[in-house]
Design a protein around this motif. Structure first.
Motif, PDB file in Angstrom:
ATOM      1  N   ILE A  72       0.814  -1.219   0.000  1.00  0.00           N
ATOM      2  CA  ILE A  72       0.000   0.000   0.000  1.00  0.00           C
ATOM      3  C   ILE A  72       0.845   1.267   0.000  1.00  0.00           C
ATOM      4  O   ILE A  72       0.302   2.365   0.151  1.00  0.00           O
ATOM      5  N   ASP A  73       2.154   1.146  -0.173  1.00  0.00           N
ATOM      6  CA  ASP A  73       2.960   2.370  -0.210  1.00  0.00           C
ATOM      7  C   ASP A  73       2.836   3.026  -1.591  1.00  0.00           C
ATOM      8  O   ASP A  73       2.264   2.464  -2.535  1.00  0.00           O
ATOM      9  N   VAL A  89       3.436   4.554   6.418  1.00  0.00           N
ATOM     10  CA  VAL A  89       2.979   4.258   5.060  1.00  0.00           C
ATOM     11  C   VAL A  89       1.534   4.696   4.855  1.00  0.00           C
ATOM     12  O   VAL A  89       1.189   5.297   3.825  1.00  0.00           O
ATOM     13  N   ALA A  90       0.672   4.414   5.824  1.00  0.00           N
ATOM     14  CA  ALA A  90      -0.772   4.600   5.602  1.00  0.00           C
ATOM     15  C   ALA A  90      -1.384   5.768   6.353  1.00  0.00           C
ATOM     16  O   ALA A  90      -2.358   6.358   5.887  1.00  0.00           O
ATOM     17  N   PHE A  91      -0.840   6.122   7.522  1.00  0.00           N
ATOM     18  CA  PHE A  91      -1.494   7.131   8.363  1.00  0.00           C
ATOM     19  C   PHE A  91      -0.583   8.329   8.627  1.00  0.00           C
ATOM     20  O   PHE A  91      -0.680   8.970   9.683  1.00  0.00           O
ATOM     21  N   VAL A 135      -6.687   2.708   0.938  1.00  0.00           N
ATOM     22  CA  VAL A 135      -5.475   2.431   1.709  1.00  0.00           C
ATOM     23  C   VAL A 135      -5.798   2.364   3.201  1.00  0.00           C
ATOM     24  O   VAL A 135      -5.306   1.489   3.926  1.00  0.00           O
ATOM     25  N   LEU A 136      -6.627   3.285   3.672  1.00  0.00           N
ATOM     26  CA  LEU A 136      -6.997   3.287   5.084  1.00  0.00           C
ATOM     27  C   LEU A 136      -7.719   1.999   5.469  1.00  0.00           C
ATOM     28  O   LEU A 136      -7.473   1.426   6.548  1.00  0.00           O
ATOM     29  N   GLN A 137      -8.587   1.522   4.604  1.00  0.00           N
ATOM     30  CA  GLN A 137      -9.287   0.274   4.889  1.00  0.00           C
ATOM     31  C   GLN A 137      -8.317  -0.903   4.977  1.00  0.00           C
ATOM     32  O   GLN A 137      -8.393  -1.731   5.895  1.00  0.00           O
ATOM     33  N   LEU A 138      -7.406  -0.975   4.015  1.00  0.00           N
ATOM     34  CA  LEU A 138      -6.416  -2.049   4.027  1.00  0.00           C
ATOM     35  C   LEU A 138      -5.503  -1.945   5.246  1.00  0.00           C
ATOM     36  O   LEU A 138      -5.172  -2.951   5.879  1.00  0.00           O
TER      37      LEU A 138
END
Length: 573
Positions: free
Chosen positions: A375-376, A455-457, A391-394
């Motif tokens: 997800i990066d 990576v995501a948040f 991305v947030l869901q994953l």
């Protein structure tokens, strides 16, 4: 019947060391024994071989022919598309003695790959003397050196305790596996050169030969013993490449392409135990490090899925089901027969019962990194509201799985801070090493939460889980930072990722510890083998990334910064 033999670029007899070396010097239990009756006398002096034989040319001719036949084959279907020979390998001249069968010649007249002191494979000089001082071939010297090698400085976790059993097992398997034997030569040559402060002698040739033989072994159906030897070969080649890259790798790079073999044989290897389980786990963990460093190709996200219920590992069935039956022990059972397999020894079985569950937890946790990488911004589109929502869901699912995995952790891993409580059942050195190992397992697990956040948040404030992970990584590292030696190399990734999110005081402490890890001990060349090979680059990277973050007040991407700082951005942490 094994599929390996017809495709070997070098006859088995010629690529094996003196048969007496295994029967007199090496044993599966790792002990040395006095020389026994000679089974076959092989010449060791240069006069025993025809002076006009061009060993380097012979290797080049056979290797080039094999690689030409395999250049369009695809590994994922049992073939080898991605593994092509280097131009240097294909340009080596081929010279065979006229009128002589080369297989018969090499079977009875083994010429060790031994250049003289001034020779170098890299510059294309010819082969020197057939043996060094004392009439011992260089290959046999490498085997003797391998007997003395301590555990390699693996980047993913310590393997000190496991190496006691792994080293004799690899030596025993190398007797019947040319790819593994060449990989063993390669690693021993690199290690020997680093400890002596010299340049390796034949490591690139051993690497190329082993790589070609691995490709041949995995064509078509592959037996279980052959597959174990393949993973053993790949592990040694990966370690050799990490210590000496990029010069050692003349063609195939298993740091970049080992994932193809992992993916193809995953269903067959996932329930292995003992030697096979350790080897495939180590290769997989090195591939995770390679993935973080920026290797191309499939991240193999499925390997990072957390099963709803843990699946117990099953031992390999090495007996014929129709003939297998329990046998009672007899009084005249030879000791060497009962200890032939180091992974069936009582000491390993007791050790595995303690550390095994924690190691499997650690391996599973590190595979989750594959899903984070997916997800990066280098592996999927980012930036739009739709992209970020997906991305947030994953990422929430990954975080939930990490929490689930932590709550499923084996209770034994929680003893990492109390070695003194183990000394009533374990000797003090073993208790200390087990606790040190568990601390590194936990530190690398906690680093996953920080990595996931970055990576995501990244646009959100740090959570309590992230702040707690930074604090605890430093606490774990502080236990092992006392004394003159640097921290174990597998602490570098947790320290690096924690340093990007820590406070100013925490960052200063982390930078100091990375400086100690990066420092080369000039008075002792052997220490170069125990230090992290890219610690100096990681130090520069963490300083530059934190500087940019302080100025911009925004998150910095390590891969983007690496591309700007280094000519080769592929930096393994």
């Amino acid at each position: 019947m094994s599929l390996q033999a017809p495709y070997r670029p070098w006859p088995t007899a010629s690529r094996s060391p003196d048969i007496n070396f295994f029967s007199t010097v090496l044993r599966a239990d790792g002990h040395t024994i006095p020389a026994a009756t000679t089974l076959r006398q092989l010449p060791t002096d240069q006069d025993s071989y025809p002076s006009e034989f061009d060993m380097l040319g012979f290797m080049g001719g056979i290797t080039s022919e094999l690689e030409q036949k395999q250049k369009h084959l695809d590994l994922t279907t049992g073939l080898a598309m991605g593994f092509t020979a280097s131009p240097a390998a294909q340009s080596l001249p081929a010279t065979i003695i006229p009128g002589m069968d080369e297989g018969h010649f090499l079977a009875d007249r083994r010429i060790p790959l031994t250049p003289d002191t001034s020779s170098s494979l890299i510059d294309g000089t010819s082969v020197g003397s057939a043996s060094d001082a004392g009439g011992i071939s260089y290959e046999d010297q490498l085997l003797q050196h391998f007997l003395t090698i301590d555990s390699p400085a693996t980047l993913f976790a310590p393997v000190t305790l496991e190496w006691k059993y792994m080293r004799p097992a690899l030596l025993a398997h190398a007797r019947d596996s040319s790819p593994l034997l060449n990989a063993l030569y390669c690693y021993a040559d690199v290690h020997k050169a680093m400890t002596e402060g010299k340049r390796w002698r034949w490591a690139p040739t051993f690497y190329r030969l082993s790589s070609s033989e691995i490709q041949a072994c995995i064509r078509g159906e592959v037996t279980e013993p052959t597959l174990i030897n393949v993973f053993g070969s790949i592990f040694l080649l990966m370690i050799s490449e990490i210590l000496s890259s990029p010069e050692i790798c003349t063609g195939t790079s298993y740091i970049h392409t080992g994932y193809l073999i992992l993916h193809r044989f995953h269903d067959r290897t996932r329930h292995w135990t003992g030697l096979g389980h350790l080897l495939v786990s180590w290769v997989s963990l090195l591939d995770v490090k390679s993935l973080i460093a920026g290797r191309d190709g499939d991240p193999l996200a499925d390997l990072g899925n957390i099963p709803e219920h843990s699946v117990p590992l099953k031992p390999l069935d090495t007996q014929n089901p129709q003939t297998s039956h329990p046998t009672a022990p007899t009084d005249n059972l030879k000791e060497e027969e009962s200890t032939e397999d180091p992974f069936r020894s009582p000491s390993y079985l007791v050790y595995e019962s303690i550390v095994g569950p924690a190691f499997r937890f650690f391996v599973q946790a590190q595979q989750v990194v594959r899903r984070i990488v997916c997800i990066d911004l280098h592996h999927r589109s980012r930036g739009t509201l739709t992209d970020e929502f997906e991305v947030l869901q994953l990422a929430h699912k990954v975080g939930a799985d990490l929490e689930t995995l932590w709550h499923r952790r084996p209770s034994v891993i929680d003893v990492y801070g109390r070695p003194e409580a183990l000394t009533d059942i374990l000797c003090a050195p073993v208790a200390l090493e087990i606790c040190r190992t568990f601390r590194q397992y936990v530190a690398n697990f906690l680093a996953n939460f920080i990595y996931l956040h970055r990576v995501a948040f990244a646009i959100y404030p740090r959570t309590d889980r992230v702040n707690g992970a930074v604090d605890q990584i430093i606490q774990l590292a502080a236990v092992d930072s006392t004394g003159p030696d640097h921290l174990p190399v597998s602490f570098l990734w947790p320290l690096f990722i924690a340093g990007l999110e820590g406070t100013e005081d925490q960052r200063k402490w982390i930078v100091h510890e990375i400086q100690r890890m990066a420092a080369a001990h000039e008075a002792d060349s052997a220490s170069l083998v125990t230090r992290h090979p890219t610690a100096d680059k990681v130090l520069l990277l963490v300083e530059e990334m934190t500087r940019r973050q302080d100025v911009s007040r925004t998150w910095a991407d390590s891969k983007c910064v690496r591309r700007e700082l280094f000519s080769d951005f592929f930096v393994i942490i």
